[in-house]
Design a protein around this motif. Structure first.
Motif, PDB file in Angstrom:
ATOM      1  N   VAL A  71     -53.059   0.725  15.461  1.00  0.00           N
ATOM      2  CA  VAL A  71     -51.913   0.547  15.295  1.00  0.00           C
ATOM      3  C   VAL A  71     -51.498  -0.833  14.038  1.00  0.00           C
ATOM      4  CG1 VAL A  71     -50.186  -0.178  17.148  1.00  0.00           C
ATOM      5  CG2 VAL A  71     -51.115   2.070  17.480  1.00  0.00           C
ATOM      6  N   PHE A  86     -60.772   8.686  13.428  1.00  0.00           N
ATOM      7  CA  PHE A  86     -58.885   8.995  14.420  1.00  0.00           C
ATOM      8  C   PHE A  86     -57.772   9.717  13.859  1.00  0.00           C
ATOM      9  CE2 PHE A  86     -55.201   7.213  16.149  1.00  0.00           C
ATOM     10  CZ  PHE A  86     -54.833   8.552  17.508  1.00  0.00           C
ATOM     11  N   ARG A  90     -56.370  12.862  16.551  1.00  0.00           N
ATOM     12  CA  ARG A  90     -55.285  11.970  17.193  1.00  0.00           C
ATOM     13  C   ARG A  90     -54.686  12.920  17.852  1.00  0.00           C
ATOM     14  NH1 ARG A  90     -53.053   7.909  14.292  1.00  0.00           N
ATOM     15  NH2 ARG A  90     -53.663   7.925  11.889  1.00  0.00           N
ATOM     16  N   TYR A  95     -51.243   7.835  23.463  1.00  0.00           N
ATOM     17  CA  TYR A  95     -51.015   6.386  23.910  1.00  0.00           C
ATOM     18  C   TYR A  95     -50.136   5.523  24.903  1.00  0.00           C
ATOM     19  CZ  TYR A  95     -50.480   1.389  22.065  1.00  0.00           C
ATOM     20  OH  TYR A  95     -50.694  -0.568  21.840  1.00  0.00           O
ATOM     21  N   VAL A 102     -40.850  -1.848  23.437  1.00  0.00           N
ATOM     22  CA  VAL A 102     -39.246  -1.071  23.480  1.00  0.00           C
ATOM     23  C   VAL A 102     -38.532  -1.191  23.171  1.00  0.00           C
ATOM     24  CG1 VAL A 102     -41.036   0.799  22.971  1.00  0.00           C
ATOM     25  CG2 VAL A 102     -39.661   0.674  24.835  1.00  0.00           C
ATOM     26  N   PHE A 106     -32.143   1.930  23.996  1.00  0.00           N
ATOM     27  CA  PHE A 106     -32.055   2.781  23.314  1.00  0.00           C
ATOM     28  C   PHE A 106     -31.568   4.379  23.601  1.00  0.00           C
ATOM     29  CE2 PHE A 106     -34.006   6.204  20.188  1.00  0.00           C
ATOM     30  CZ  PHE A 106     -34.041   5.869  19.760  1.00  0.00           C
ATOM     31  N   LEU A 124     -42.944  18.266  13.402  1.00  0.00           N
ATOM     32  CA  LEU A 124     -41.618  17.553  13.683  1.00  0.00           C
ATOM     33  C   LEU A 124     -40.210  18.250  12.988  1.00  0.00           C
ATOM     34  CD1 LEU A 124     -43.204  14.175  11.684  1.00  0.00           C
ATOM     35  CD2 LEU A 124     -42.625  14.646  13.965  1.00  0.00           C
TER      36      LEU A 124
ATOM     37  N   PRO B 175     -38.771  12.040  12.938  1.00  0.00           N
ATOM     38  CA  PRO B 175     -39.842  10.653  12.396  1.00  0.00           C
ATOM     39  C   PRO B 175     -39.182   9.856  13.111  1.00  0.00           C
ATOM     40  CG  PRO B 175     -40.331  12.367  11.051  1.00  0.00           C
ATOM     41  CD  PRO B 175     -39.601  13.475  11.916  1.00  0.00           C
ATOM     42  N   LEU B 178     -38.613   8.211  16.354  1.00  0.00           N
ATOM     43  CA  LEU B 178     -39.789   7.813  17.113  1.00  0.00           C
ATOM     44  C   LEU B 178     -39.963   6.661  16.339  1.00  0.00           C
ATOM     45  CD1 LEU B 178     -41.880   9.169  19.182  1.00  0.00           C
ATOM     46  CD2 LEU B 178     -43.064  10.034  17.016  1.00  0.00           C
ATOM     47  N   ALA B 180     -37.601   4.360  14.951  1.00  0.00           N
ATOM     48  CA  ALA B 180     -36.924   3.893  15.686  1.00  0.00           C
ATOM     49  C   ALA B 180     -37.449   3.091  16.988  1.00  0.00           C
ATOM     50  CB  ALA B 180     -35.457   4.142  15.068  1.00  0.00           C
ATOM     51  N   PHE B 181     -37.748   3.827  17.596  1.00  0.00           N
ATOM     52  CA  PHE B 181     -37.486   3.971  18.858  1.00  0.00           C
ATOM     53  C   PHE B 181     -38.680   2.815  19.763  1.00  0.00           C
ATOM     54  CE2 PHE B 181     -39.414   5.781  23.543  1.00  0.00           C
ATOM     55  CZ  PHE B 181     -38.061   4.797  24.264  1.00  0.00           C
ATOM     56  N   ASP B 182     -39.616   3.835  19.146  1.00  0.00           N
ATOM     57  CA  ASP B 182     -42.330   2.856  19.482  1.00  0.00           C
ATOM     58  C   ASP B 182     -42.381   3.549  18.815  1.00  0.00           C
ATOM     59  OD1 ASP B 182     -43.683   2.629  20.734  1.00  0.00           O
ATOM     60  OD2 ASP B 182     -43.457   3.735  22.541  1.00  0.00           O
ATOM     61  N   GLU B 184     -45.095   1.632  17.931  1.00  0.00           N
ATOM     62  CA  GLU B 184     -46.873   1.394  17.997  1.00  0.00           C
ATOM     63  C   GLU B 184     -47.428   3.158  18.771  1.00  0.00           C
ATOM     64  OE1 GLU B 184     -46.874  -1.587  20.570  1.00  0.00           O
ATOM     65  OE2 GLU B 184     -47.167  -3.246  18.973  1.00  0.00           O
ATOM     66  N   TYR B 185     -46.189   3.897  19.234  1.00  0.00           N
ATOM     67  CA  TYR B 185     -47.000   4.698  19.445  1.00  0.00           C
ATOM     68  C   TYR B 185     -46.575   6.023  18.709  1.00  0.00           C
ATOM     69  CZ  TYR B 185     -46.015   9.052  22.490  1.00  0.00           C
ATOM     70  OH  TYR B 185     -46.247  10.378  22.508  1.00  0.00           O
ATOM     71  N   ALA B 187     -47.127   5.315  15.266  1.00  0.00           N
ATOM     72  CA  ALA B 187     -48.115   5.414  14.650  1.00  0.00           C
ATOM     73  C   ALA B 187     -49.557   6.233  15.152  1.00  0.00           C
ATOM     74  CB  ALA B 187     -48.835   3.858  14.090  1.00  0.00           C
ATOM     75  N   THR B 188     -49.673   6.118  16.328  1.00  0.00           N
ATOM     76  CA  THR B 188     -50.803   6.764  17.103  1.00  0.00           C
ATOM     77  C   THR B 188     -50.809   8.085  17.271  1.00  0.00           C
ATOM     78  OG1 THR B 188     -50.031   7.053  19.303  1.00  0.00           O
ATOM     79  CG2 THR B 188     -50.982   4.700  19.210  1.00  0.00           C
ATOM     80  N   THR B 189     -49.532   8.423  16.938  1.00  0.00           N
ATOM     81  CA  THR B 189     -49.433  10.427  16.813  1.00  0.00           C
ATOM     82  C   THR B 189     -49.565  10.619  15.516  1.00  0.00           C
ATOM     83  OG1 THR B 189     -46.910  10.138  16.610  1.00  0.00           O
ATOM     84  CG2 THR B 189     -47.710  10.454  19.214  1.00  0.00           C
ATOM     85  N   GLY B 190     -49.506  10.038  14.114  1.00  0.00           N
ATOM     86  CA  GLY B 190     -49.885  10.391  13.232  1.00  0.00           C
ATOM     87  C   GLY B 190     -49.103  10.208  12.494  1.00  0.00           C
ATOM     88  N   VAL B 191     -47.751   9.435  12.556  1.00  0.00           N
ATOM     89  CA  VAL B 191     -46.438   9.461  11.554  1.00  0.00           C
ATOM     90  C   VAL B 191     -47.064   8.159  11.099  1.00  0.00           C
ATOM     91  CG1 VAL B 191     -44.187   8.484  12.444  1.00  0.00           C
ATOM     92  CG2 VAL B 191     -44.625  10.170  13.582  1.00  0.00           C
TER      93      VAL B 191
END
Lengths: 266, 406
Positions: A71, A86, A90, A95, A102, A106, A124, B175, B178, B180-182, B184-185, B187-191
């Motif tokens: 991250v 990783f 994934r 995490y 955040v 929102f 997606l 994406p 995701l 815009a909201f979070d 860091e999270y 990034a960990t899901t591969g976005v």
């Protein structure tokens, strides 16, 4: 994926524990500017364990997690997750960031946040189906938030926000859960609910790592500790590693000796 | 034909093929701007789109000069759009690069890039005006937008590009939500957060360059941001927020273009923005969800409930009440007489308030973590928060306490 299958798979992981451990870190260094926040840390998290990452404020506990998961960029060091990079594993990792990271104003409902945990499996672009909603509702059920599914997230208390974040991670149905300060600023009922879920995860053969700040609950909640203060101080089972000596070294003068004595250490 | 007649006929696309096409083009532009702007607003990067739009100007000037040098007219819209896209992409990447590689913050980078690019663009426009072919270039219309003398091919280009941008928003909605909201999270899901951010800004860029002709580069940021801000007043969900933002943007573009076409001296961009602001103002005041009027009413109702409860508790304890509002509320509810003495109804209500208060006190001790106790606002009748058996249990405990004291 059914639980039975998952447990079978994690059994396989245990057989080759050393090589395919959920997390192996060698010499991880992360810096903000020219000051290392985490310096050359080694760690190895065995499958099926529950590990607390402990250290004083600003000791790089959260940065260690973020560096391990990419991250934040790594300055140096090797990280393997289930023995691989990783990027290849994934879908086996979930995490849970700090809830303060955040903006809770929102425009989303509780269920929308949990559905975010399904983006990985749904893709997606495809549309939601009712079974995805049911999955998300099951996860909310596990953290005791099913009645709040349609609430706007801005109306939640801190503990409820934390539960929603945990539900989102549960929706990922991962084998390895990394949580950043899940108990920070939550009410006692939420803390108990989260611990119950985490212990359930462990009993299903999954692996849990938490950045944790409350020394008095370490022995009750976790079976392993990783002590960090920029550098790695110690890592191992709670009984042998969570000692007054190691804590003194981790916290330096910041932890009164009397406080350490109160923790009923091993 | 009067202005109003023309406006009404244009509104229903009866004022000629050309102005109808311009209105539809402006509407589609507004829809794409509103939906793309929704994510930029949620990511809190509205000002980056301002830098993007100001960075288009040198590209417009250079593209014009190059086209003239090759012997063409220089005003060919696709050529100008490509030129402006290239220069604003350079501006965007510079903002990104400065933020990432230096210790400057994003706002400083935006300020620097915006002003330097805009200044350079103005210099180029001045040079063009002294060129022999530049007199009638009309490039200054790109600052504030104009639909006068717009070609059908131009309107079609804008409409198609606007529709494509809206489709792009739809495809990337997950994406982008995701990130815009979070982030860091995400990034960990591969976005790939950086690429999604660039895509988001790329959308702003597309909207900007196709909006140059109609809205102009100075005000296009308003069309990106006002519709999502307006939409936020009406909804708590990303999906419907994007839809409403697209609707507000589309309506603003459409109505604004019609208005400015009805009176040729009105510049199109400012009119469109003012129409959008009208929607914003109405929403800010009257939206039942987050509007100013609704929240003022909610607050007033809450204040009255507090006074009512406090007054009843004072009555039950036989304390004098001095607060004027409390007295008025109790009198109007028929709980006290003109002289301040409690009526029969008032005594019943006061006793009930006191009992509720005692029950809540026990409940807080008995169930410190019960969700009903957590949501107690101090005023809600206990019957609405707890089941009858819980209340019975609470009453039993109160009786025990009183028995113990006696």
């Amino acid at each position: 994926m059914s639980n039975a299958k998952l447990i079978a798979e994690s059994g396989k992981i245990l057989d080759v524990a050393a090589k395919d451990a959920p997390l192996t870190v060698r010499g991880l260094t992360v810096s903000y500017g020219n000051k290392p926040a985490v310096f050359s840390v080694d760690a190895s998290i065995p499958a099926g364990s529950m590990t607390a990452i402990i250290g004083p404020n600003g000791a790089g506990k959260s940065t260690f997690l973020k560096g391990a998961l990419g991250v934040v960029p790594r300055l140096s060091g090797e990280v393997r997750i289930f023995g691989k990079l990783f990027s290849e594993t994934r879908d086996r990792v979930a995490y849970v960031p700090q809830r303060a990271s955040v903006d809770w104003d929102f425009p989303a409902r509780v269920i929308d946040v949990v559905l975010m945990g399904l983006y990985g499996s749904v893709g997606l672009f495809r549309l939601w189906r009712s079974r995805h909603r049911e999955q998300a509702m099951e996860c909310l059920e596990r953290v005791g938030m099913a009645d709040f599914a349609d609430r706007q997230i801005g109306q939640l208390s801190g503990g409820q926000q934390q539960r929603v974040f945990l539900a989102r991670a549960l929706a990922q149905n991962a084998e390895f859960y990394l949580l950043d300060e899940p108990f920070a600023g939550v009410d006692a009922a939420t803390e108990r609910a989260i611990v119950t879920v985490l212990k359930d995860l462990k009993s299903e053969g999954r692996t849990v790592v938490c950045v944790h700040h409350d020394l008095s609950t370490v022995a009750e909640y976790f079976d392993r500790v990783l002590l960090i203060n920029v550098r790695r101080i110690a890592e191992g089972p709670v009984e042998t590693t969570f000692t007054a000596e190691n804590l003194q070294e981790t916290y330096g003068g910041r932890l009164a000796t009397t406080h350490i004595d109160e923790l009923h250490l091993a | 034909m009067s202005f109003l007649d023309y406006f009404i006929s244009a509104l229903f696309l009866q004022a000629g093929y050309n102005s109808a096409l311009v209105a539809v083009g402006a509407g589609l532009l507004g829809m794409s701007a509103g939906s793309a702007g929704a994510f930029i607003f949620l990511r809190k990067r509205a000002l980056v789109s301002d830098a993007i739009s100001h960075a288009t100007l040198p590209g417009v000037g250079l593209a014009f000069m190059i086209m003239v040098a090759f012997g063409s007219d220089g005003r060919w819209l696709p050529g100008l759009i490509i030129g402006s896209a290239v220069s604003s992409a350079i501006g965007l990447l510079m903002v990104e690069w400065i933020t990432r590689k230096t210790r400057l913050t994003e706002d400083a980078a935006i300020g620097a890039v915006l002003s330097v690019f805009f200044g350079f663009g103005i210099v180029l426009l001045t040079i063009i005006q002294t060129m022999s072919s530049g007199r009638q270039a009309g490039l200054e219309n790109f600052l504030l937008g104009s639909t006068a003398g717009m070609l059908i091919s131009e309107a079609t280009t804008i409409a198609v590009a606007g529709a494509l941008a809206a489709l792009f928003v739809f495809l990337l909605r997950r994406p982008m939500t995701l990130v815009a909201f979070d982030p860091e999270y995400a990034a960990t899901t591969g976005v790939n957060v950086r690429n999604i951010d660039l895509a988001m800004m790329g959308l702003a860029l597309i909207v900007t360059v196709i909006g140059l002709k109609i809205v102009g580069l100075i005000l296009i940021v308003a069309l990106l941001i006002i519709p999502p801000v307006t939409a936020r007043f009406w909804t708590n969900q990303v999906g419907s927020m994007i839809g409403i933002a697209a609707g507000v943007g589309g309506l603003s573009g459409y109505v604004g273009a019609v208005l400015s076409a009805a009176e040729a001296s009105l510049p199109t961009g400012p009119i469109i923005v003012l129409v959008a602001f009208g929607f914003f103002l109405i929403s800010a005041l009257f939206s039942p969800l987050r509007g100013g009027l609704a929240s003022a009413l909610r607050h007033q109702r809450f204040q009255r409930r507090v006074h009512r409860r406090q007054g009843l508790l004072s009555l039950s304890r036989r304390e004098p009440i001095y607060d004027g509002l409390t007295l008025r509320i109790l009198r109007r509810s028929g709980f006290i007489r003109r002289d301040g003495v409690a009526t029969a109804r008032g005594r019943v209500a006061a006793a009930k308030a006191a009992r509720d208060e005692a029950r809540w006190a026990v409940a807080r001790r008995m169930l410190p973590e019960d969700s009903a106790v957590e949501h107690y606002d101090g005023l809600t009748p206990i019957e609405r928060m707890m089941t009858p058996d819980q209340i019975a249990e609470i009453d039993r405990m109160i009786l025990d306490q009183q028995g113990g004291m006696a």
